[in-house]
Scaffold this active site. Structure first.
Site, short mmCIF file in Angstrom:
data_model
loop_
_atom_site.label_atom_id
_atom_site.label_comp_id
_atom_site.label_asym_id
_atom_site.label_seq_id
_atom_site.Cartn_x
_atom_site.Cartn_y
_atom_site.Cartn_z
CG ASP A 170 12.07 -1.07 -3.24
OD1 ASP A 170 13.04 -0.38 -3.15
OD2 ASP A 170 10.79 -0.67 -3.34
CB CYS B 217 7.29 3.78 -8.83
SG CYS B 217 6.28 2.84 -7.91
#
Length: 216
Positions: A133, A8
């Site tokens: 997350d 990411c």
């Protein structure tokens, strides 16, 4: 099945090429966020996404919570996957599916407590995958990713066992702890941002170590 690796916070075509060369099967491109690293312009997201080869997923991270702005972002950037980092109102996921056929939808769940498990399972049937997350949307300035913190992986394992769809694990992963996390949670994929960077830049050596240990 081999664990997928998503890198990411990709900031340039050069970083994209490096991540793909070293084994990433998905790249995360971060649009405007209330906080956190990796934000780039939609013009740059479109530029990078256009260079990503078939077989590698291009994830647009969006903090938008309304359907029309999300649709517009996807059309401007040309990505093949939408990563929703915040909650959406009831009915929004179905509207996105209808408006964006062929575009995969991934819902982020910020794993904090038992309520996160319930939230994940309630939305699982509406999306293509979940990404677990360690943010905190409840703060005055929302944390929606990129915190560098781990969370309670036992909660993530419960979500993975019951969701019935692919689950990505994120939050504080590094080359050092990724194997332990995979052994405990058994996710479909793992997602990393700061754990493979040095002074904010993608570190090819760290990426190589992360991918090798994730797939070992």
């Amino acid at each position: 099945m081999e664990v997928r690796v998503k890198i990411c916070c990709i900031a340039s075509r050069e970083e994209a090429r490096t991540a793909i060369r070293l084994g990433a099967s998905a790249l995360g491109l971060v649009s405007e966020m209330p906080s956190g690293p990796g934000v780039i312009s939609e013009d740059r997201i479109r530029e990078i996404a256009a260079t990503i080869p078939p077989g590698v997923s291009s994830f647009l991270l969006t903090s938008q919570q309304e359907v029309d702005p999300i649709i517009e972002q996807q059309k401007r950037t040309g990505v093949n996957t939408i990563q929703l980092v915040d909650e959406l109102p009831r009915g929004a996921h179905q509207r996105l599916r209808s408006a964006l056929p062929g575009i995969r939808i991934v819902q982020v769940i910020h794993v904090r407590d038992e309520g996160s498990v319930e939230q994940a399972l309630s939305v699982a049937e509406l999306v293509d995958a979940l990404l677990l997350d360690s943010g905190n949307p409840g703060l005055a300035v929302k944390e929606l990713g990129g915190t560098g913190r781990t969370h309670d992986w036992s909660l993530s394992r419960r979500i993975r066992e019951n969701a019935g769809i692919p689950v990505f694990l994120a939050g504080g992963l590094t080359p050092t702890n990724v194997r332990e996390a995979i052994d405990l949670v058994s996710p479909y994929g793992v997602d990393v941002c700061s754990g493979v960077r040095t002074e904010g830049r993608l570190d090819a050596e760290k990426v190589e170590q992360f991918v090798r240990r994730a797939k070992s």
